[in-house]
Scaffold this motif. Structure first.
Motif, PDB file in Angstrom:
ATOM      1  N   MET A   1      -8.739   4.480  -1.151  1.00 44.83           N
ATOM      2  CA  MET A   1      -7.767   5.069  -0.235  1.00 44.83           C
ATOM      3  C   MET A   1      -7.665   4.279   1.065  1.00 44.83           C
ATOM      4  O   MET A   1      -6.579   4.034   1.586  1.00 44.83           O
ATOM      5  N   GLU A   2      -8.839   3.922   1.557  1.00 43.32           N
ATOM      6  CA  GLU A   2      -8.864   3.102   2.777  1.00 43.32           C
ATOM      7  C   GLU A   2      -8.085   1.816   2.566  1.00 43.32           C
ATOM      8  O   GLU A   2      -7.276   1.416   3.387  1.00 43.32           O
ATOM      9  N   ARG A   3      -8.381   1.223   1.421  1.00 47.08           N
ATOM     10  CA  ARG A   3      -7.726  -0.039   1.096  1.00 47.08           C
ATOM     11  C   ARG A   3      -6.211   0.126   1.060  1.00 47.08           C
ATOM     12  O   ARG A   3      -5.471  -0.663   1.640  1.00 47.08           O
ATOM     13  N   ALA A   4      -5.763   1.173   0.455  1.00 44.21           N
ATOM     14  CA  ALA A   4      -4.321   1.400   0.328  1.00 44.21           C
ATOM     15  C   ALA A   4      -3.694   1.586   1.707  1.00 44.21           C
ATOM     16  O   ALA A   4      -2.633   1.026   2.000  1.00 44.21           O
ATOM     17  N   ALA A   5      -4.392   2.356   2.545  1.00 44.64           N
ATOM     18  CA  ALA A   5      -3.857   2.617   3.878  1.00 44.64           C
ATOM     19  C   ALA A   5      -3.756   1.321   4.669  1.00 44.64           C
ATOM     20  O   ALA A   5      -2.744   1.036   5.318  1.00 44.64           O
ATOM     21  N   ILE A   6      -4.840   0.547   4.607  1.00 39.50           N
ATOM     22  CA  ILE A   6      -4.868  -0.707   5.356  1.00 39.50           C
ATOM     23  C   ILE A   6      -3.800  -1.661   4.843  1.00 39.50           C
ATOM     24  O   ILE A   6      -3.051  -2.267   5.610  1.00 39.50           O
ATOM     25  N   LEU A   7      -3.718  -1.738   3.536  1.00 41.07           N
ATOM     26  CA  LEU A   7      -2.809  -2.723   2.958  1.00 41.07           C
ATOM     27  C   LEU A   7      -1.335  -2.369   3.144  1.00 41.07           C
ATOM     28  O   LEU A   7      -0.482  -3.247   3.055  1.00 41.07           O
ATOM     29  N   SER A   8      -1.053  -1.107   3.444  1.00 39.85           N
ATOM     30  CA  SER A   8       0.352  -0.734   3.649  1.00 39.85           C
ATOM     31  C   SER A   8       0.942  -1.526   4.811  1.00 39.85           C
ATOM     32  O   SER A   8       2.142  -1.717   4.911  1.00 39.85           O
ATOM     33  N   LEU A   9       0.068  -1.997   5.667  1.00 39.44           N
ATOM     34  CA  LEU A   9       0.518  -2.756   6.821  1.00 39.44           C
ATOM     35  C   LEU A   9       1.067  -4.125   6.467  1.00 39.44           C
ATOM     36  O   LEU A   9       1.855  -4.710   7.202  1.00 39.44           O
ATOM     37  N   VAL A  10       0.571  -4.647   5.338  1.00 42.15           N
ATOM     38  CA  VAL A  10       1.000  -5.997   4.970  1.00 42.15           C
ATOM     39  C   VAL A  10       1.785  -5.991   3.667  1.00 42.15           C
ATOM     40  O   VAL A  10       2.071  -7.042   3.098  1.00 42.15           O
ATOM     41  N   THR A  11       2.093  -4.794   3.188  1.00 42.11           N
ATOM     42  CA  THR A  11       2.824  -4.705   1.935  1.00 42.11           C
ATOM     43  C   THR A  11       4.280  -4.345   2.198  1.00 42.11           C
ATOM     44  O   THR A  11       4.586  -3.291   2.744  1.00 42.11           O
ATOM     45  N   PHE A  12       5.148  -5.274   1.849  1.00 43.59           N
ATOM     46  CA  PHE A  12       6.583  -5.036   2.046  1.00 43.59           C
ATOM     47  C   PHE A  12       7.125  -4.224   0.887  1.00 43.59           C
ATOM     48  O   PHE A  12       6.562  -4.312  -0.213  1.00 43.59           O
ATOM     49  N   PRO A  13       8.182  -3.436   1.088  1.00 45.68           N
ATOM     50  CA  PRO A  13       8.980  -3.301   2.308  1.00 45.68           C
ATOM     51  C   PRO A  13       8.397  -2.332   3.340  1.00 45.68           C
ATOM     52  O   PRO A  13       8.882  -2.288   4.450  1.00 45.68           O
ATOM     53  N   GLY A  14       7.367  -1.575   2.948  1.00 45.37           N
ATOM     54  CA  GLY A  14       6.813  -0.600   3.895  1.00 45.37           C
ATOM     55  C   GLY A  14       6.364  -1.228   5.190  1.00 45.37           C
ATOM     56  O   GLY A  14       6.408  -0.619   6.263  1.00 45.37           O
ATOM     57  N   ALA A  15       5.947  -2.495   5.111  1.00 44.41           N
ATOM     58  CA  ALA A  15       5.444  -3.181   6.298  1.00 44.41           C
ATOM     59  C   ALA A  15       6.510  -3.288   7.396  1.00 44.41           C
ATOM     60  O   ALA A  15       6.185  -3.295   8.585  1.00 44.41           O
ATOM     61  N   TYR A  16       7.760  -3.355   6.978  1.00 46.02           N
ATOM     62  CA  TYR A  16       8.839  -3.397   7.987  1.00 46.02           C
ATOM     63  C   TYR A  16       8.734  -2.213   8.945  1.00 46.02           C
ATOM     64  O   TYR A  16       8.773  -2.351  10.172  1.00 46.02           O
TER      65      TYR A  16
ATOM     66  N   THR B   1      16.384  -4.694  -0.580  1.00 49.80           N
ATOM     67  CA  THR B   1      17.664  -4.533   0.112  1.00 49.80           C
ATOM     68  C   THR B   1      17.771  -3.180   0.810  1.00 49.80           C
ATOM     69  O   THR B   1      18.352  -3.084   1.891  1.00 49.80           O
ATOM     70  N   ALA B   2      17.210  -2.151   0.214  1.00 56.00           N
ATOM     71  CA  ALA B   2      17.296  -0.832   0.842  1.00 56.00           C
ATOM     72  C   ALA B   2      16.598  -0.838   2.204  1.00 56.00           C
ATOM     73  O   ALA B   2      17.145  -0.384   3.213  1.00 56.00           O
ATOM     74  N   ALA B   3      15.387  -1.399   2.230  1.00 53.18           N
ATOM     75  CA  ALA B   3      14.630  -1.447   3.481  1.00 53.18           C
ATOM     76  C   ALA B   3      15.343  -2.306   4.515  1.00 53.18           C
ATOM     77  O   ALA B   3      15.414  -1.964   5.704  1.00 53.18           O
ATOM     78  N   MET B   4      15.875  -3.433   4.040  1.00 52.84           N
ATOM     79  CA  MET B   4      16.554  -4.327   4.986  1.00 52.84           C
ATOM     80  C   MET B   4      17.838  -3.704   5.514  1.00 52.84           C
ATOM     81  O   MET B   4      18.220  -3.897   6.662  1.00 52.84           O
ATOM     82  N   GLY B   5      18.477  -2.928   4.654  1.00 53.88           N
ATOM     83  CA  GLY B   5      19.700  -2.264   5.078  1.00 53.88           C
ATOM     84  C   GLY B   5      19.439  -1.248   6.182  1.00 53.88           C
ATOM     85  O   GLY B   5      20.314  -0.989   7.011  1.00 53.88           O
TER      86      GLY B   5
ATOM     87  N   PHE C   1      16.588  -0.783  14.389  1.00 52.29           N
ATOM     88  CA  PHE C   1      16.539  -1.652  15.565  1.00 52.29           C
ATOM     89  C   PHE C   1      17.317  -1.049  16.726  1.00 52.29           C
ATOM     90  O   PHE C   1      16.852  -1.023  17.857  1.00 52.29           O
ATOM     91  N   ALA C   2      18.517  -0.582  16.395  1.00 52.04           N
ATOM     92  CA  ALA C   2      19.372  -0.043  17.454  1.00 52.04           C
ATOM     93  C   ALA C   2      18.700   1.153  18.114  1.00 52.04           C
ATOM     94  O   ALA C   2      18.657   1.269  19.342  1.00 52.04           O
ATOM     95  N   ARG C   3      18.152   2.032  17.285  1.00 53.91           N
ATOM     96  CA  ARG C   3      17.467   3.199  17.836  1.00 53.91           C
ATOM     97  C   ARG C   3      16.246   2.784  18.654  1.00 53.91           C
ATOM     98  O   ARG C   3      16.013   3.293  19.752  1.00 53.91           O
TER      99      ARG C   3
END
Ligand SMILES: Nc1ncnc2c1ncn2[C@@H]1O[C@H](COP(=O)(O)OP(=O)(O)O)[C@@H](O)[C@H]1O
Ligand SMILES: [Mg+2]
Lengths: 271, 342
Positions: A47-62, A151-155, A161-163
């Motif tokens: 679980m720790e690993r998953a939480a930590i890795l979410s930071l470097v796992t795209f698209p969630g990392a955005y 594409t969904a995350a990038m969209g 950004f604006a917010r």
């Protein structure tokens, strides 16, 4: 227009601008890369690993990166806004402009407009650096980066950004106005930081009031998954609808700029 | 206001308080066009306050201002397009260079001609350092840059608040020449100072301000030639005889003998009559052991600044001016600088 561009030139040449940017981008990169480098350490639970890795796992990392920038960026923006407005008084450069026949409110508002533009530039630069750092972190952690082009995350990014930009600009305006009222760089920065932490402290006791206050609405308006309780993000209180929060951000922004302009218009400039 | 058309700057009954402290108590200035006007006053007299009012940085409690023949009030900031000012200390962005500071300043107010900035950097001797950040400048260099900034839009009326502060002697000479030149081509220069000698060397017209009021205003040359005081020292037993002989030189009451400094007699005459004083005494068979002169301007200004500038020197010029001088401490003021002992 020339006054706005002049303001922007001054900000670009100012070390405080680059120090702020470097600090924010540096912290972000450090954390993201460190996460990637240490994620494989033995003994970490799945679980720790998953939480930590979410930071470097795209698209969630955005979302994570943006949440970090916007969270810590708020405090930086208060300080930065206060530094810019306060120094106009401390250095006597407002005096120079007024004595040349410049309109006080025009000068104040266009100086802030250049701050808002600088914040936009800073936001983009920090975000790009953050993404690069996350890619490095992902490489170190051995995580796939295939989500980068989701594409969904990038969209979603432009709206986020604006917010985020509006929220940070509002926080910057608050510092800007406080320093204007204090007519001093140092006093403005001090009072701005005090207000930033004071607000979240007061939130413990008066959540129903504090949720409408400037820093809280700024956080609530972001609508990123990472915004509430995200890393570095200011703790968000009782939930406020993101769009209502955004409207309140605009109210606070316009309100504080109005105060700064009216105060400057009426002030006796004796510095 | 009447007949202010030939004035570049006029104030009437200008009053300003900071809280309960009255800085200007009804100031009436009349600055003719095309002159260098020396605005002279001791520290705290209200010079900077006047400059702030003239540039709209602060607003008067009462009274009126005319800039270049037109009223200047709250809504009249555009009038400042014809005015250049250096107020109190020069103020710049420390992280920008001289050139960059001037460039950014030029985005405010009246347009600045092409090449003007380079011209001013050259004029103020800053061209070699124009690329360096202002934070690395000496006080005198900042002052030069402040003068350049005041000249940026080639103003018709120039307001300079103690511009000589921090300048080296060469810089002061250069500044004086620049200001004289500007007046010669029809500009008006309103320049404040707390030093009489400085004003004396460059001003056509002088106004003396003390405690927020104008105490004297007039052509420099007339004030310099106006009646002054000649002081002589004679033997104690000769005082009565000398006073009687000198009475012929001046109006009644023009001769006084000092009680604080026995032996000293003062005579109100033009400064160029000091030889005459000596001759009259000699004619009466009395030999002066000392003689000092001072013109009206010097004396007036010394009276205003006397107490504050007391240097405890030998000169006792003030002890005798009993009725007009600071009654506090006779004989405590410094030497007059131009008063020559015989
Ligand atoms: N910002 C201010 N607040 C309060 N008092 C002031 C302020 N500026 C000047 N004064 C006071 O007003 C008087 C006139 O000051 P100033 O105009 O600066 O004199 P000067 O320039 O002739 O030395 C002084 O007594 C000074 O202490
Ligand atoms: Mg002053």
């Amino acid at each position: 227009m020339s006054l706005f561009l002049s303001g922007l030139r001054k900000l670009v040449r100012r070390r405080a601008s680059w120090v702020t940017l470097a600090l924010l981008a540096g912290l972000l990169s450090l954390i993201v890369i460190a996460v990637g480098a240490t994620s494989n350490r033995p003994g970490a639970s799945a679980m720790e690993r998953a939480a930590i890795l979410s930071l470097v796992t795209f698209p969630g990392a955005y979302d994570q990166i943006l949440g970090f920038i916007l969270g810590l960026g708020g405090l930086f923006a208060v300080i930065y806004g206060a530094a810019i407005a306060g120094s106009e008084w401390t250095w006597g450069t407002l005096k120079n402009a007024v004595a040349r026949g410049q309109s006080r409110s025009r000068y104040t508002l266009l100086t802030f407009a250049s701050v808002a533009a600088a914040i936009a530039i800073g936001l983009v630069i920090t975000f790009v650096i953050g993404v690069i750092a996350a890619l490095v972190g992902a490489g170190l952690a051995g995580v796939s980066t295939s989500g980068l082009t989701d594409t969904a995350a990038m969209g979603r990014l432009p709206e986020q950004f604006a917010r985020g930009w509006l929220a940070i600009v509002e926080e910057g305006a608050l510092g800007f106005t406080i320093a204007t009222l204090a007519r001093s760089q140092l006093a403005g920065i001090g009072a701005g930081i005090g207000l930033y932490f004071g607000e979240s402290f007061a939130g413990i006791f008066l959540p129903d009031i504090v949720k409408y206050l400037p820093f809280n609405v700024a956080n609530a308006s972001l609508a990123t998954q990472a915004a509430d309780g995200g890393m570095g993000g200011g703790a968000q209180l009782a939930s406020l609808d993101a769009n209502l929060a955004l409207a309140l951000v605009v109210v606070w922004l316009i309100g504080s700029l109005l105060v700064a302009a009216v105060f400057t218009e009426r002030a006796e400039i004796t510095g | 206001m009447t007949n202010t058309g030939d004035l570049a700057l006029a104030t009437r009954g200008l009053r300003k308080s900071y809280g309960s402290h009255v800085a200007l108590a009804g100031l009436d200035l009349s600055v003719p066009r095309g002159t260098v006007y020396g605005f002279l006053g001791p520290n705290g007299a209200g010079k900077t306050t006047t400059m702030r009012l003239l540039t709209g940085l602060i607003h008067p409690d009462a009274g009126s201002i005319e800039l270049l023949g037109l009223p200047f009030g709250r809504g009249d900031r555009h009038r400042l397009y014809d005015v250049g000012a250096l107020i109190e200390s020069p103020s710049f962005y420390p992280f920008l260079s001289a050139r960059q500071n001037l460039r950014e300043l030029a985005t405010n107010g009246a347009p600045v001609g092409a090449g003007r900035i380079e011209e001013l950097l050259e004029l103020t001797g800053l061209r070699d350092r124009a690329k360096d950040a202002v934070s690395t400048y000496s006080l005198g260099m900042k002052q030069r840059l402040g003068i350049a900034a005041a000249l940026l839009s080639d103003p018709t009326l120039l307001l300079l608040d103690e511009p000589a502060n921090g300048l080296d002697p060469a810089g002061i000479v250069a500044m004086r020449e620049t200001l004289r030149h500007l007046a010669a081509i029809g500009k008006t220069v309103f320049v404040s100072s707390h030093l009489l000698a400085e004003v004396q060397q460059m001003a056509d017209v002088v106004g003396i301000i003390a405690a927020g009021r104008l105490v004297r205003e007039g052509l420099m040359q007339e004030l310099l030639n106006a009646e002054g005081i000649v002081r002589v020292r004679v033997g104690l037993d000769e005082v009565a005889g000398a006073a009687a002989a000198l009475a012929a030189l001046t109006a009644s009451g023009g001769v006084t003998s000092s009680t604080a400094e026995p032996g000293w007699i003062s005579v109100r005459v033009r400064p160029d009559q000091s030889g005459e004083v000596n001759r009259v005494l000699a004619g009466a068979g009395i030999w002066a052991t000392a003689l000092e002169t001072g013109n009206d301007l010097e004396m007036l200004f010394l009276e205003l600044t006397g107490g504050a500038q007391a240097a405890g020197g030998e000169g006792t010029f003030f002890g005798m001016a009993g009725s007009r001088a600071d009654p506090g401490a006779p004989g405590t003021t410094g030497t007059t600088g131009t008063g020559a002992a015989a």
